[in-house]
Motif scaffolding. Structure first.
Motif, PDB file in Angstrom:
ATOM      1  N   LEU A   1      11.100   2.771 -11.062  1.00  0.00           N
ATOM      2  CA  LEU A   1      10.303   2.293  -9.934  1.00  0.00           C
ATOM      3  C   LEU A   1      10.553   0.812  -9.704  1.00  0.00           C
ATOM      4  O   LEU A   1      10.766   0.372  -8.580  1.00  0.00           O
TER       5      LEU A   1
ATOM      6  N   ASN B   1       3.134   6.382  -7.039  1.00  0.00           N
ATOM      7  CA  ASN B   1       2.232   7.317  -7.712  1.00  0.00           C
ATOM      8  C   ASN B   1       2.616   8.773  -7.455  1.00  0.00           C
ATOM      9  O   ASN B   1       2.492   9.614  -8.340  1.00  0.00           O
ATOM     10  N   HIS B   2       3.114   9.045  -6.248  1.00  0.00           N
ATOM     11  CA  HIS B   2       3.602  10.398  -5.970  1.00  0.00           C
ATOM     12  C   HIS B   2       4.815  10.711  -6.840  1.00  0.00           C
ATOM     13  O   HIS B   2       4.976  11.837  -7.300  1.00  0.00           O
TER      14      HIS B   2
ATOM     15  N   LEU C   1       5.408   9.497  -9.857  1.00  0.00           N
ATOM     16  CA  LEU C   1       4.911   9.744 -11.223  1.00  0.00           C
ATOM     17  C   LEU C   1       4.308  11.135 -11.348  1.00  0.00           C
ATOM     18  O   LEU C   1       4.406  11.781 -12.379  1.00  0.00           O
ATOM     19  N   ARG C   2       3.670  11.563 -10.294  1.00  0.00           N
ATOM     20  CA  ARG C   2       3.016  12.876 -10.278  1.00  0.00           C
ATOM     21  C   ARG C   2       4.022  14.016 -10.468  1.00  0.00           C
ATOM     22  O   ARG C   2       3.633  15.138 -10.802  1.00  0.00           O
TER      23      ARG C   2
ATOM     24  N   ILE D   1       5.962  14.573 -12.726  1.00  0.00           N
ATOM     25  CA  ILE D   1       6.000  15.055 -14.108  1.00  0.00           C
ATOM     26  C   ILE D   1       5.336  16.419 -14.196  1.00  0.00           C
ATOM     27  O   ILE D   1       5.784  17.303 -14.891  1.00  0.00           O
TER      28      ILE D   1
ATOM     29  N   TRP E   1       0.829  -1.205   0.000  1.00  0.00           N
ATOM     30  CA  TRP E   1       0.000   0.000   0.000  1.00  0.00           C
ATOM     31  C   TRP E   1       0.865   1.257   0.000  1.00  0.00           C
ATOM     32  O   TRP E   1       0.673   2.168  -0.816  1.00  0.00           O
TER      33      TRP E   1
ATOM     34  N   GLU F   1      10.766   5.983 -16.649  1.00  0.00           N
ATOM     35  CA  GLU F   1      10.103   6.136 -15.347  1.00  0.00           C
ATOM     36  C   GLU F   1       9.711   4.813 -14.681  1.00  0.00           C
ATOM     37  O   GLU F   1       9.970   4.597 -13.500  1.00  0.00           O
ATOM     38  N   ILE F   2       9.047   3.937 -15.426  1.00  0.00           N
ATOM     39  CA  ILE F   2       8.559   2.693 -14.825  1.00  0.00           C
ATOM     40  C   ILE F   2       9.724   1.794 -14.413  1.00  0.00           C
ATOM     41  O   ILE F   2       9.684   1.156 -13.356  1.00  0.00           O
TER      42      ILE F   2
ATOM     43  N   ARG G   1       2.809   1.699  -3.234  1.00  0.00           N
ATOM     44  CA  ARG G   1       1.913   2.175  -4.307  1.00  0.00           C
ATOM     45  C   ARG G   1       1.757   3.685  -4.227  1.00  0.00           C
ATOM     46  O   ARG G   1       1.877   4.395  -5.226  1.00  0.00           O
ATOM     47  N   ILE G   2       1.481   4.156  -3.014  1.00  0.00           N
ATOM     48  CA  ILE G   2       1.290   5.604  -2.830  1.00  0.00           C
ATOM     49  C   ILE G   2       2.562   6.349  -3.232  1.00  0.00           C
ATOM     50  O   ILE G   2       2.511   7.344  -3.960  1.00  0.00           O
TER      51      ILE G   2
ATOM     52  N   ILE H   1       2.171  -3.745  -7.125  1.00  0.00           N
ATOM     53  CA  ILE H   1       2.351  -2.298  -6.936  1.00  0.00           C
ATOM     54  C   ILE H   1       2.244  -1.579  -8.290  1.00  0.00           C
ATOM     55  O   ILE H   1       1.566  -0.571  -8.429  1.00  0.00           O
ATOM     56  N   VAL H   2       2.911  -2.163  -9.289  1.00  0.00           N
ATOM     57  CA  VAL H   2       2.980  -1.489 -10.587  1.00  0.00           C
ATOM     58  C   VAL H   2       1.768  -1.801 -11.471  1.00  0.00           C
ATOM     59  O   VAL H   2       1.372  -0.978 -12.294  1.00  0.00           O
TER      60      VAL H   2
END
Lengths: 197, 156
Positions: B111, B62-63, B65-66, B68, B55, B107-108, B58-59, B128-129
């Motif tokens: 991670l 995503n943060h 990725l944000r 960008i 969890w 990017e991926i 994941r958060i 997660i991904v």
């Protein structure tokens, strides 16, 4: 060379002292304040403008129905804009960080596409309603003028509306679209990294 | 699990993940803090549908990725070179080089390799991904190959 162990050892050398939780909560408050500031400013500005328009209606007591329809159009334009702006702010904040990356990216893409559509459509409707409102409101007062002054007044106003419609509106839309399109493109690029093997 | 213990257990891990993503101390600290703000806000709603680790990662992902969207606000390339050098906490060149190499990946991949180096199981990375475990395995293999090549060039 056993790359696995090497990389992991190197990786674990990176450390950063744990910041105090106090710092974290201060940041939360600061973040909240910042995100609401713009929203509050937009609401206050438009509410004051609305109050001013209502005052004009009350104080000058227009007689023609066109003036009243004009005022309603302007008020409607502002409320529509405010409503969509507030909705969008809530909508953009509803970002769910708890999903997996693939779904998160899809969510972001949808969000940005919706934002792009809303911004363009609402901006157009706002401009049309506002211009129509101004045009109708003016009718009563230009009727009291001589023909030449009426033509000059309408001419200047129409010129101003045309300038907004043909110059400022497309410029704003282009600017908004450019930023959003760039973002959408980047998100799509990352999304492709996930889809491809 | 209460927030304080989650914060203490996961801070370094999340910071390293963010560091692998941006390779900039202050920026990584910011993303890690944003992650824990979300964790703190969402913890009361957390229903153990996945492990706490999955969890939180994941958060954090995503943060990352944000970022960008924020990249334009603080473009790294505009920083004077000297400042960037002073900012390095550790002078271990190999260790810096690893983070530099990872931050240069797509990017991926950044991670995935960060999670792998953090000793997260491949099944968990997949969850997660959001891709299959087989896909994760292939990606990790390729990324490690890329990193090894870069390190070979670096060493000789």
């Amino acid at each position: 060379m056993n790359t696995n162990i090497d990389f992991k050892n190197l990786w674990n050398m990176q450390e950063m002292a744990i910041p105090d939780t106090k710092e974290l909560f201060e940041k939360t408050n600061e973040f909240k304040k910042k995100s609401y500031q713009k929203l509050i400013l937009a609401n206050v500005t438009l509410i004051f403008t609305t109050a001013f328009i209502l005052f004009v209606w009350y104080h000058y007591q227009p007689e023609f129905i066109t003036s009243k329809i004009g005022i309603v159009c302007m008020l409607f334009a502002m409320f529509l804009y405010l409503f969509v702006y507030n909705q969008m702010a809530i909508f953009l904040k509803s970002n769910n960080y708890e999903m997996d990356t693939l779904h998160y990216l899809q969510q972001l893409l949808k969000l940005k596409e919706k934002q792009l559509f809303l911004q363009t459509t609402i901006l157009n409707v706002y401009f049309i309603l506002l211009s129509l409102g101004i045009g109708l409101y003016m009718y009563e007062y230009t009727c009291r003028m001589t023909m030449i002054w009426a033509i000059v007044t309408y001419g200047v106003t129409l010129f101003w509306i045309a300038l907004n419609w043909f110059v400022f509106r497309p410029k704003t839309i282009r600017k908004q679209q450019k930023t959003l399109n760039e973002l959408i493109e980047k998100f799509e690029k990352i999304n492709n990294q996930l889809v491809q093997n | 699990m209460d927030f304080e213990s989650i914060y203490k257990t996961y801070w370094q891990k999340i910071f390293r993940l963010c560091m692998g993503y941006v390779n900039d101390n202050d920026w990584a600290k910011d993303i890690a803090q944003e992650t824990f703000i979300t964790v703190w806000q969402k913890l009361p709603e957390f229903r153990n549908e996945s492990s706490v680790g999955t969890w939180i990662f994941r958060i954090a992902s995503n943060h990352c990725l944000r970022q960008i969207e924020r990249h334009k606000r603080m473009p790294k390339s505009n920083l004077p070179v000297e400042i960037e050098e002073v900012k390095s906490v550790n002078n271990e060149p190999k260790f810096n080089f690893l983070y530099k190499c990872i931050a240069e990946l797509p990017e991926i991949d950044r991670l995935i390799i960060s999670l792998e180096l953090e000793d997260i199981k491949q099944a968990e990375i997949a969850s997660i991904v959001g891709i299959s475990e087989a896909n994760v395995r292939v990606k990790i293999f390729r990324i490690k190959e890329k990193l090894t090549k870069k390190f070979e060039k670096y060493e000789y």
